[in-house]
Design an enzyme around this catalytic site. Structure first.
Site, PDB file in Angstrom:
ATOM      1  N   GLY A  19       0.824  -1.213   0.000  1.00 26.24           N
ATOM      2  CA  GLY A  19       0.000   0.000   0.000  1.00 26.24           C
ATOM      3  C   GLY A  19       0.854   1.257   0.000  1.00 26.24           C
ATOM      4  O   GLY A  19       0.593   2.215  -0.730  1.00 26.24           O
ATOM      5  N   ASP A  76       7.756   5.703   8.210  1.00 23.92           N
ATOM      6  CA  ASP A  76       7.192   5.033   9.379  1.00 23.92           C
ATOM      7  C   ASP A  76       5.958   5.820   9.757  1.00 23.92           C
ATOM      8  O   ASP A  76       5.997   7.049   9.883  1.00 23.92           O
ATOM      9  CB  ASP A  76       8.169   4.958  10.549  1.00 23.92           C
ATOM     10  CG  ASP A  76       7.713   3.867  11.506  1.00 23.92           C
ATOM     11  OD1 ASP A  76       7.792   2.686  11.132  1.00 23.92           O
ATOM     12  OD2 ASP A  76       7.226   4.190  12.603  1.00 23.92           O
ATOM     13  N   LYS A 185      -6.681  10.918  -1.904  1.00 25.17           N
ATOM     14  CA  LYS A 185      -6.072  10.784  -0.574  1.00 25.17           C
ATOM     15  C   LYS A 185      -4.744  11.533  -0.518  1.00 25.17           C
ATOM     16  O   LYS A 185      -4.395  12.156   0.480  1.00 25.17           O
ATOM     17  CB  LYS A 185      -5.869   9.296  -0.251  1.00 25.17           C
ATOM     18  CG  LYS A 185      -5.280   9.063   1.140  1.00 25.17           C
ATOM     19  CD  LYS A 185      -5.027   7.591   1.417  1.00 25.17           C
ATOM     20  CE  LYS A 185      -4.185   7.423   2.663  1.00 25.17           C
ATOM     21  NZ  LYS A 185      -3.658   6.075   2.854  1.00 25.17           N
TER      22      LYS A 185
HETATM   23  P1  IMP Z   1       4.928   0.735   9.637  1.00 25.38           P
HETATM   24  O1  IMP Z   1       5.181   2.200   9.396  1.00 25.38           O
HETATM   25  O2  IMP Z   1       5.322  -0.092   8.474  1.00 25.38           O
HETATM   26  O3  IMP Z   1       5.465   0.287  10.945  1.00 25.38           O
HETATM   27  O4  IMP Z   1       3.368   0.505   9.726  1.00 25.38           O
HETATM   28  C1  IMP Z   1       2.488   1.533   9.714  1.00 25.38           C
HETATM   29  C2  IMP Z   1       1.079   0.985   9.815  1.00 25.38           C
HETATM   30  O5  IMP Z   1       0.231   2.111  10.085  1.00 25.38           O
HETATM   31  C3  IMP Z   1       0.592   0.390   8.521  1.00 25.38           C
HETATM   32  O6  IMP Z   1       0.771  -0.986   8.456  1.00 25.38           O
HETATM   33  C4  IMP Z   1      -0.887   0.743   8.571  1.00 25.38           C
HETATM   34  O7  IMP Z   1      -1.549  -0.177   9.339  1.00 25.38           O
HETATM   35  C5  IMP Z   1      -0.938   2.040   9.323  1.00 25.38           C
HETATM   36  N1  IMP Z   1      -0.980   3.131   8.361  1.00 25.38           N
HETATM   37  C6  IMP Z   1       0.023   3.983   8.046  1.00 25.38           C
HETATM   38  N2  IMP Z   1      -0.363   4.825   7.084  1.00 25.38           N
HETATM   39  C7  IMP Z   1      -1.629   4.478   6.777  1.00 25.38           C
HETATM   40  C8  IMP Z   1      -2.553   4.980   5.825  1.00 25.38           C
HETATM   41  O8  IMP Z   1      -2.294   5.900   5.045  1.00 25.38           O
HETATM   42  N3  IMP Z   1      -3.755   4.376   5.813  1.00 25.38           N
HETATM   43  C9  IMP Z   1      -4.086   3.350   6.632  1.00 25.38           C
HETATM   44  N4  IMP Z   1      -3.248   2.837   7.511  1.00 25.38           N
HETATM   45  C10 IMP Z   1      -2.028   3.396   7.590  1.00 25.38           C
END
Ligand code: IMP
Length: 211
Positions: A19, A76, A185
């Site tokens: 994503g 992050d 978005k």
């Molecule tokens: P990390 O930064 O990979 O540790 O994980 C961040 C987590 O925050 C992601 O796996 C999502 O679950 C959530 N997250 C971060 N940005 C978004 C976004 O734009 N939409 C929905 N969830 C998000």
């Protein structure tokens, strides 16, 4: 003030999250950067043991930069819910478990809010944060941060994007992030999402459109 450095050529996006890759590719498209992801290169995922989004972003960018020998960009990010004392926050990804299933993670956010009697939009305030770090092989680093504020809706709506998109409605919009296209978005006119807001600063400092 420290000098910004221009980012050019091939860059590793330090993520295994498809994503984020989709959004970042769209944001990067005008700048002539060849973006390859850590997932595509088969790079290992480092342990994210920082206490801030910016620390974890730096851990990921430095690890991907060292492993590839290329400049690396990391994001992050996470969802911080006021009534849950900022949870899931740094643990946003962990709440989805090893299967990375955000159905139960969103259900947990909704259940925790219900447990606390948080039913009105004012009681369900939340924000997403994104910390973007670029790490270069010679040790230079740059950090940019963005936030978007909004509310947690009563039940998930929409199927677009990833993560907690279906339960987050940004201020000033009738849709959740999952009911918007990635382009909306990210902000057709002005950066909307936390990631797009951090990226707008990064682009102004470190990117140029090819002539
Ligand atoms: P990390 O930064 O990979 O540790 O994980 C961040 C987590 O925050 C992601 O796996 C999502 O679950 C959530 N997250 C971060 N940005 C978004 C976004 O734009 N939409 C929905 N969830 C998000």
């Amino acid at each position: 003030m420290a000098q910004h450095r221009l980012l050019t050529g091939k860059v590793v996006l330090a993520t295994h999250n498809k994503g984020k890759l989709v959004e970042m590719r769209e944001l990067m498209a005008p700048y002539g950067i060849e973006l390859v992801s850590a997932g595509e290169l088969g790079l290992p995922e480092p342990e994210e043991d920082g206490y801030m989004f910016s620390e974890n972003a730096a851990i990921k960018a430095v690890a991907a930069c060292k492993a590839s020998g290329l400049p690396a960009l990391s994001d992050d990010s996470g969802l911080c819910v006021d009534a849950l004392d900022g949870a899931p926050g740094l643990f946003s990804a962990n709440w989805a478990g090893p299967g990375k299933d955000f159905g139960p993670a969103m259900a947990r956010v909704l259940a925790e809010l219900a447990k606390r009697g948080a039913t009105t939009p004012e009681q369900r305030r939340a924000h997403f944060t994104s910390a973007l770090v670029i790490a270069w092989p010679d040790g230079h680093q740059e950090l940019f941060e963005g936030r978007v504020f909004g509310t947690i809706v009563d039940a998930p709506r929409g199927t677009g994007g990833f993560g907690y998109n279906p339960i987050f409605q940004p201020d000033g919009y009738p849709e959740t992030f999952a009911e918007m296209t990635t382009t909306v978005k990210s902000g057709a006119d002005e950066a909307l999402s936390h990631r797009a807001r951090a990226f707008a600063q990064l682009a102004a400092a470190c990117l140029r459109k090819p002539a």
